[in-house]
Motif scaffolding. Structure first.
Motif, PDB file in Angstrom:
ATOM      1  N   ALA A   1      39.165  35.695  44.305  1.00  0.00           N
ATOM      2  CA  ALA A   1      37.952  35.063  43.778  1.00  0.00           C
ATOM      3  C   ALA A   1      36.814  36.072  43.691  1.00  0.00           C
ATOM      4  N   ARG A   2      36.672  36.925  44.703  1.00  0.00           N
ATOM      5  CA  ARG A   2      35.624  37.958  44.682  1.00  0.00           C
ATOM      6  C   ARG A   2      35.876  38.972  43.577  1.00  0.00           C
ATOM      7  N   ILE A   3      37.136  39.324  43.392  1.00  0.00           N
ATOM      8  CA  ILE A   3      37.472  40.300  42.346  1.00  0.00           C
ATOM      9  C   ILE A   3      37.213  39.710  40.967  1.00  0.00           C
ATOM     10  N   LEU A   4      37.585  38.457  40.756  1.00  0.00           N
ATOM     11  CA  LEU A   4      37.332  37.814  39.469  1.00  0.00           C
ATOM     12  C   LEU A   4      35.833  37.754  39.181  1.00  0.00           C
ATOM     13  N   ALA A   5      35.047  37.448  40.193  1.00  0.00           N
ATOM     14  CA  ALA A   5      33.598  37.398  40.003  1.00  0.00           C
ATOM     15  C   ALA A   5      33.040  38.788  39.683  1.00  0.00           C
ATOM     16  N   LEU A   6      33.559  39.809  40.358  1.00  0.00           N
ATOM     17  CA  LEU A   6      33.106  41.179  40.115  1.00  0.00           C
ATOM     18  C   LEU A   6      33.450  41.629  38.701  1.00  0.00           C
ATOM     19  N   LEU A   7      34.649  41.340  38.261  1.00  0.00           N
ATOM     20  CA  LEU A   7      35.051  41.700  36.902  1.00  0.00           C
ATOM     21  C   LEU A   7      34.211  40.947  35.866  1.00  0.00           C
ATOM     22  N   ASP A   8      33.959  39.670  36.126  1.00  0.00           N
ATOM     23  CA  ASP A   8      33.148  38.877  35.200  1.00  0.00           C
ATOM     24  C   ASP A   8      31.726  39.420  35.114  1.00  0.00           C
ATOM     25  N   GLU A   9      31.180  39.821  36.240  1.00  0.00           N
ATOM     26  CA  GLU A   9      29.826  40.380  36.270  1.00  0.00           C
ATOM     27  C   GLU A   9      29.712  41.622  35.388  1.00  0.00           C
ATOM     28  N   HIS A  10      30.794  42.387  35.302  1.00  0.00           N
ATOM     29  CA  HIS A  10      30.794  43.624  34.526  1.00  0.00           C
ATOM     30  C   HIS A  10      31.511  43.464  33.184  1.00  0.00           C
ATOM     31  N   HIS A  11      31.776  42.219  32.796  1.00  0.00           N
ATOM     32  CA  HIS A  11      32.374  41.917  31.489  1.00  0.00           C
ATOM     33  C   HIS A  11      33.654  42.728  31.271  1.00  0.00           C
ATOM     34  N   THR A  12      34.498  42.720  32.291  1.00  0.00           N
ATOM     35  CA  THR A  12      35.719  43.527  32.295  1.00  0.00           C
ATOM     36  C   THR A  12      36.947  42.638  32.444  1.00  0.00           C
ATOM     37  N   HIS A  13      37.991  42.956  31.676  1.00  0.00           N
ATOM     38  CA  HIS A  13      39.289  42.323  31.855  1.00  0.00           C
ATOM     39  C   HIS A  13      40.253  43.330  32.471  1.00  0.00           C
ATOM     40  N   ALA A  14      41.226  42.806  33.212  1.00  0.00           N
ATOM     41  CA  ALA A  14      42.154  43.656  33.954  1.00  0.00           C
ATOM     42  C   ALA A  14      43.551  43.065  33.900  1.00  0.00           C
TER      43      ALA A  14
ATOM     44  N   ALA B   1      43.817  30.853  37.513  1.00  0.00           N
ATOM     45  CA  ALA B   1      42.464  31.412  37.423  1.00  0.00           C
ATOM     46  C   ALA B   1      42.497  32.785  36.762  1.00  0.00           C
ATOM     47  N   ILE B   2      43.502  33.588  37.085  1.00  0.00           N
ATOM     48  CA  ILE B   2      43.644  34.904  36.459  1.00  0.00           C
ATOM     49  C   ILE B   2      43.787  34.759  34.949  1.00  0.00           C
ATOM     50  N   VAL B   3      44.683  33.872  34.533  1.00  0.00           N
ATOM     51  CA  VAL B   3      44.926  33.676  33.107  1.00  0.00           C
ATOM     52  C   VAL B   3      43.712  33.045  32.423  1.00  0.00           C
ATOM     53  N   ASP B   4      43.119  32.038  33.050  1.00  0.00           N
ATOM     54  CA  ASP B   4      41.991  31.340  32.439  1.00  0.00           C
ATOM     55  C   ASP B   4      40.779  32.239  32.250  1.00  0.00           C
ATOM     56  N   ASN B   5      40.678  33.295  33.051  1.00  0.00           N
ATOM     57  CA  ASN B   5      39.568  34.225  32.919  1.00  0.00           C
ATOM     58  C   ASN B   5      39.854  35.368  31.948  1.00  0.00           C
ATOM     59  N   GLY B   6      40.980  35.270  31.235  1.00  0.00           N
ATOM     60  CA  GLY B   6      41.268  36.229  30.179  1.00  0.00           C
ATOM     61  C   GLY B   6      41.952  37.501  30.617  1.00  0.00           C
ATOM     62  N   HIS B   7      42.484  37.515  31.829  1.00  0.00           N
ATOM     63  CA  HIS B   7      43.159  38.708  32.330  1.00  0.00           C
ATOM     64  C   HIS B   7      44.653  38.656  32.014  1.00  0.00           C
TER      65      HIS B   7
END
Length: 285
Positions: free
Chosen positions: A47-60, A78-84
């Motif tokens: 959850a922290r990593i997803l928030a960090l990536l979202d903050e920096h507009h980054t996909h992984a 959650a990983i898939v829904d966030n576009g990763h």
């Protein structure tokens, strides 16, 4: 000083989704049949990593254990829904070099099926636990291809006491001369050897400025994208501490855990990042 001017290179950001008690270095100290009784921290860390990536507009790309997916399906969604990108880390975090061909096939097939059923997407990529594909078990690559994987990131072209194939190419290659591609973690060739520049414990140990210089050298001198990796437990200094482990294992696992999340944030600001399939696979959307 190495200049970092020039064309902007997109690099591949990857996360190996496993918990602290599943690392290979603890295998002799934490019994596999005790995993279900261990305090699991992977959900909060992802959850922290997803928030960090979202903050920096980054996909992984998230190389995810089937064992984790089976118990925490909402994490996979959650990983898939966030576009990763969802990729496989095998089922039970057993090193590929410790498995027979039949055991390896069963492990990767089980993991791929679970991830695809839960995530609702095709799983194209695979990373062996502890980069455990090398010169002695290259047969595993053919098995990956037969199982439906398009790429692997399992061969680390370095000298290491637990893994490594230093004679392997430093950049993307086709080890079987067919459809399967191998994308190694980044290295820089200096002083007659390949120096790791792709993340993990090396990134925690080295000064951030040195890691940044190495990665800029890959981008600007080699003209290649970096392949970077880290684990959810590496941003978790409050994880349960293991006793009865040797000094080397303790140092490698716990060094600079309290600085890792901040360093990842710096990395996300200093470089351009995306999913493995979009960085390396020409046919990716």
């Amino acid at each position: 000083m190495l200049s970092h001017k020039g064309p902007i290179v997109r690099n591949a950001m990857t996360i190996d989704v496993e918990d602290y008690f599943q690392v290979s270095a603890f295998a002799a100290h934490i019994a596999r049949d005790s995993w279900d009784s261990q305090p699991c921290r992977v959900e909060r860390n992802i959850a922290r990593i997803l928030a960090l990536l979202d903050e920096h507009h980054t996909h992984a790309t998230f190389f995810t254990l089937g064992w984790i997916a089976e118990r925490y399906p909402q994490l996979v969604r959650a990983i898939v829904d966030n576009g990763h990108e969802l990729a496989s880390h095998g089922y039970g975090h057993q090193r590929a070099s410790d498995l027979t061909p039949e055991q390896f096939r069963a492990d990767i097939t089980r993991a791929k099926g679970l991830l695809e059923d839960i995530g609702g997407v095709a799983v194209r990529g695979y990373r062996a636990p502890s980069f455990s594909i090398g010169s002695r078990n290259l047969w595993a690559l053919e098995t990956l291809r037969e199982a439906g994987h398009s790429y692997s990131s399992s061969i680390y072209p370095v000298v290491h006491d637990h893994y490594g194939m230093p004679e392997a190419p430093r950049f993307a290659f086709r080890p079987l001369n067919d459809d399967l591609q191998e994308f190694p973690p980044s290295t820089v060739h200096l002083f007659g050897r390949n120096l790791p520049a792709g993340g993990g414990g090396y990134f925690r140990l080295m000064p951030y400025a040195l890691s940044r210089w190495l990665m800029r050298r890959v981008n600007n001198t080699d003209g290649e994208p970096c392949m970077f990796y880290f684990h959810p437990w590496e941003i978790d200094p409050e994880q349960p501490r293991q006793t009865g482990i040797g000094f080397k294992t303790r140092f490698r696992h716990y060094v600079n855990l309290d600085r890792m999340e901040g360093r990842i944030a710096h990395l996300l600001r200093d470089f351009q990042w995306d999913r493995v399939d979009r960085v390396f696979m020409k046919d990716a959307a």
